[in-house]
Design an enzyme around this catalytic site. Structure first.
Site, PDB file in Angstrom:
ATOM      1  N   ASP A 100      -0.022  -7.797   1.522  1.00 31.13           N
ATOM      2  CA  ASP A 100       0.410  -6.402   1.575  1.00 31.13           C
ATOM      3  C   ASP A 100       1.938  -6.324   1.714  1.00 31.13           C
ATOM      4  O   ASP A 100       2.466  -6.016   2.786  1.00 31.13           O
ATOM      5  CB  ASP A 100      -0.284  -5.688   2.741  1.00 31.13           C
TER       6      ASP A 100
ATOM      7  N   HIS B 209       0.814  -1.216   0.000  1.00 37.03           N
ATOM      8  CA  HIS B 209       0.000   0.000   0.000  1.00 37.03           C
ATOM      9  C   HIS B 209       0.852   1.273   0.000  1.00 37.03           C
ATOM     10  O   HIS B 209       0.317   2.379  -0.014  1.00 37.03           O
ATOM     11  CB  HIS B 209      -1.013  -0.003   1.155  1.00 37.03           C
TER      12      HIS B 209
ATOM     13  N   SER C 180       4.353   2.529   7.965  1.00 30.88           N
ATOM     14  CA  SER C 180       3.883   1.402   7.164  1.00 30.88           C
ATOM     15  C   SER C 180       5.027   0.880   6.318  1.00 30.88           C
ATOM     16  O   SER C 180       5.811   1.644   5.753  1.00 30.88           O
ATOM     17  CB  SER C 180       2.744   1.827   6.242  1.00 30.88           C
TER      18      SER C 180
END
Length: 267
Positions: A111, A67, A209
């Site tokens: 992910d 992402h 992230s």
């Protein structure tokens, strides 16, 4: 030492893929260059400059979250303070972004993403790779691991200095029984991290992230998503489920400029 961390998540839903990365609140400043595998990803998107974390797994590859794929990415290695020019730093452009071919923005499955660097990093005391786990290897619940990143240190204060926090790995049932996480949580592909009864966890909204969950000096997880109120636990991509894909992809693109295999042929 286990650190208390206050989670703040000003969002109404599970952190959507492509949201603005992550932050470590309530942690401590890391010892400069004690995590030489850490990568700071500068992303130029239509929304402006955003950031993610990542980690060096080979001289020419950084692993991060899928992402984090939006925008033009520049990788900064060997940094402690990302807003200063440090002699240890190397800034490298990205030749290829290779998200996992089955990454799903809706379910947040798979992910993870490899970034092939335009040129190999020069390995030094401040820049070095981190090992990946053996394929299929799991981390026992109750294990204490750590996450590091560049982000906010409290609700109002941002920092350009690497911070770290220690976290406890939870059983899969902890996330499967959480009504906000259970529909997205896949035990074979994800890790459940952060004690629900204590304010300790990482957080993925502005800066972290894609960063690694490190257990016994091995990268076992990738910061992925959390739930609407910001409380622990949160979810990490389980790296050991993807080691064959990671290794096959890096072999197929064995050197910068090599076009022997396209990313599509590695699926």
């Amino acid at each position: 030492m286990q650190l208390q961390i206050l989670l703040l998540l000003p969002m109404a839903f599970l952190l959507p893929p492509g949201a603005q990365a992550g932050e470590i609140i309530g942690g401590r400043e890391a010892k400069p260059h004690s995590r030489p595998y850490m990568a700071y990803l500068q992303r130029k998107t239509c929304k402006g400059e955003e950031k993610c974390g990542g980690f060096l797994v080979r001289e020419d590859f950084v692993l991060t979250a899928a992402h984090c794929a939006d925008g033009d990415i520049t990788v900064l290695l060997g940094a402690h303070n990302v807003r200063r020019e440090e002699e240890t730093q190397q800034r490298v452009s990205v030749r290829r972004k290779i998200p996992h071919p089955r990454y799903n923005k809706t379910s947040i499955e798979n992910d993870l993403m490899l970034l092939q660097l335009a040129e190999p990093a020069e390995l030094t005391d401040a820049i070095y790779t981190i090992p990946l786990p053996q394929a299929g290897r799991t981390v026992d619940s109750g294990s204490v691991c750590s996450v590091a990143g560049w982000g906010k240190t409290n609700r109002y204060t941002s920092t350009s200095i690497l911070h770290e926090v220690e976290l406890e790995v939870m059983s899969d049932e902890t996330c499967q029984e959480d009504r906000q996480l259970r529909h997205n949580y896949k035990p074979s592909k994800m890790m459940c991290v952060g004690e629900p009864d204590e304010d300790k966890a990482s957080f993925s909204v502005k800066g972290d992230s894609g960063g690694p969950l490190v257990c016994d000096e091995v990268a076992h997880g990738i910061v992925s998503f959390g739930k609407k109120n910001g409380s622990p636990p949160r979810v990490f991509t389980r790296i050991s489920a993807y080691v064959p894909w990671i290794k096959k992809t890096m072999r197929g693109l064995s050197s910068p400029g090599s076009y022997a295999e396209s990313p599509a042929s590695l699926r």
